[in-house]
Design an enzyme around this catalytic site. Structure first.
Site, PDB file in Angstrom:
ATOM      1  CG  HIS A   1      -8.866   4.650  23.626  1.00  0.00           C
ATOM      2  ND1 HIS A   1      -7.985   4.400  24.938  1.00  0.00           N
ATOM      3  CD2 HIS A   1      -9.976   4.744  24.239  1.00  0.00           C
ATOM      4  CE1 HIS A   1      -8.917   4.494  26.078  1.00  0.00           C
ATOM      5  NE2 HIS A   1      -9.963   4.533  25.740  1.00  0.00           N
ATOM      6  CG  LEU A   2      -9.119   9.946  19.036  1.00  0.00           C
ATOM      7  CD1 LEU A   2      -7.619   9.380  19.284  1.00  0.00           C
ATOM      8  CD2 LEU A   2      -9.301  10.510  17.417  1.00  0.00           C
ATOM      9  CG  HIS A   3     -14.274   6.501  23.607  1.00  0.00           C
ATOM     10  ND1 HIS A   3     -14.970   5.373  23.909  1.00  0.00           N
ATOM     11  CD2 HIS A   3     -13.307   6.902  24.377  1.00  0.00           C
ATOM     12  CE1 HIS A   3     -14.192   5.141  25.155  1.00  0.00           C
ATOM     13  NE2 HIS A   3     -13.127   6.028  25.265  1.00  0.00           N
TER      14      HIS A   3
ATOM     15  CG  ASP B   1     -16.336   0.710  23.545  1.00  0.00           C
ATOM     16  OD1 ASP B   1     -15.442   1.284  23.818  1.00  0.00           O
ATOM     17  OD2 ASP B   1     -16.798  -0.224  24.251  1.00  0.00           O
ATOM     18  CB  ILE B   2     -16.034  -4.732  24.090  1.00  0.00           C
ATOM     19  CG1 ILE B   2     -16.447  -6.229  24.211  1.00  0.00           C
ATOM     20  CG2 ILE B   2     -16.112  -4.300  25.562  1.00  0.00           C
ATOM     21  CD1 ILE B   2     -15.301  -7.168  24.640  1.00  0.00           C
TER      22      ILE B   2
ATOM     23  N   GLY C   1     -12.156   9.775  33.172  1.00  0.00           N
ATOM     24  CA  GLY C   1     -12.679   8.265  32.912  1.00  0.00           C
ATOM     25  C   GLY C   1     -12.260   7.340  32.062  1.00  0.00           C
ATOM     26  CD  GLN C   2      -6.397   6.979  29.719  1.00  0.00           C
ATOM     27  OE1 GLN C   2      -6.168   7.867  29.986  1.00  0.00           O
ATOM     28  NE2 GLN C   2      -5.581   6.249  28.781  1.00  0.00           N
TER      29      GLN C   2
ATOM     30  CG  ASN D   1     -13.134   9.105  28.162  1.00  0.00           C
ATOM     31  OD1 ASN D   1     -13.583  10.344  28.228  1.00  0.00           O
ATOM     32  ND2 ASN D   1     -13.703   8.013  28.003  1.00  0.00           N
TER      33      ASN D   1
HETATM   34  P1  DGP Z   1     -11.679   4.521  28.299  1.00  0.00           P
HETATM   35  O1  DGP Z   1     -12.628   4.610  29.510  1.00  0.00           O
HETATM   36  O2  DGP Z   1     -11.667   5.785  27.568  1.00  0.00           O
HETATM   37  O3  DGP Z   1     -10.505   3.987  28.605  1.00  0.00           O
HETATM   38  O4  DGP Z   1     -12.390   3.597  27.265  1.00  0.00           O
HETATM   39  C1  DGP Z   1     -12.200   2.213  27.113  1.00  0.00           C
HETATM   40  C2  DGP Z   1     -13.010   1.620  26.374  1.00  0.00           C
HETATM   41  O5  DGP Z   1     -12.444   0.436  25.773  1.00  0.00           O
HETATM   42  C3  DGP Z   1     -14.390   1.119  26.848  1.00  0.00           C
HETATM   43  O6  DGP Z   1     -15.469   1.967  26.062  1.00  0.00           O
HETATM   44  C4  DGP Z   1     -14.582  -0.417  26.524  1.00  0.00           C
HETATM   45  C5  DGP Z   1     -13.338  -0.280  25.438  1.00  0.00           C
HETATM   46  N1  DGP Z   1     -12.922  -1.927  25.774  1.00  0.00           N
HETATM   47  C6  DGP Z   1     -12.179  -2.371  26.706  1.00  0.00           C
HETATM   48  N2  DGP Z   1     -11.845  -3.462  26.580  1.00  0.00           N
HETATM   49  C7  DGP Z   1     -12.219  -3.948  25.285  1.00  0.00           C
HETATM   50  C8  DGP Z   1     -11.938  -4.987  24.316  1.00  0.00           C
HETATM   51  O7  DGP Z   1     -11.260  -6.162  24.816  1.00  0.00           O
HETATM   52  N3  DGP Z   1     -12.548  -4.959  23.307  1.00  0.00           N
HETATM   53  C9  DGP Z   1     -13.162  -3.839  22.812  1.00  0.00           C
HETATM   54  N4  DGP Z   1     -13.668  -4.052  21.522  1.00  0.00           N
HETATM   55  N5  DGP Z   1     -13.248  -2.853  23.543  1.00  0.00           N
HETATM   56  C10 DGP Z   1     -12.874  -2.791  24.894  1.00  0.00           C
END
Ligand code: DGP
Length: 113
Positions: free
Chosen positions: A99-101, A29-30, A92-93, A86
């Site tokens: 996607h799974l965290h 995650d970024i 909180g999406q 989420n």
């Molecule tokens: P959610 O809130 O569940 O939709 O989580 C989306 C997640 O995606 C959030 O934790 C940040 C991550 N994310 C968003 N854009 C990018 C990206 O360009 N690269 C990566 N590695 N993660 C990202």
């Protein structure tokens, strides 16, 4: 329009990829919320869990099994971790590509925020 995660799948934007197969991709995650914060994304663009159907059951099962394998491979399975999906606004999406965290490396709290 393809999601930001599909752009990662297509290598249009970079990511730190930890696992990939025909059905899914997993990358860091970024904006990590724990020492270990890995996303696991199906290549099929399902918008959210709210839009998944019975047809997606094998794919969603695959993701859960892979989440466990990834936590083991990354070395934080025994200490413990949390898997989160989420869903929609109050869930909180932010990215509408299911996607799974996979979160680990610290004590998780309950109830979640
Ligand atoms: P959610 O809130 O569940 O939709 O989580 C989306 C997640 O995606 C959030 O934790 C940040 C991550 N994310 C968003 N854009 C990018 C990206 O360009 N690269 C990566 N590695 N993660 C990202």
């Amino acid at each position: 329009m393809s999601s930001i995660f599909t752009k990662i799948i297509n290598r249009e934007i970079p990511a730190v990829i930890v696992y990939e197969d025909d059905l899914c991709i997993s990358f860091r995650d970024i904006d990590p919320k724990a020492p270990q914060h890995i996303l696991l994304v199906p290549k099929k663009e399902i918008k959210s869990l709210a839009e998944a159907t019975e047809n997606d059951a094998p794919l969603l099962g695959h993701l859960l099994i892979k989440a466990g394998e990834i936590a083991r491979d990354q070395g934080f399975s025994d200490s413990g971790y949390r898997v989160v999906i989420n869903t929609n606004k109050e869930g909180g999406q932010a990215v509408y590509h299911i996607h799974l965290h996979i979160l680990g490396g610290r004590q998780m709290e309950w109830p979640p925020g």
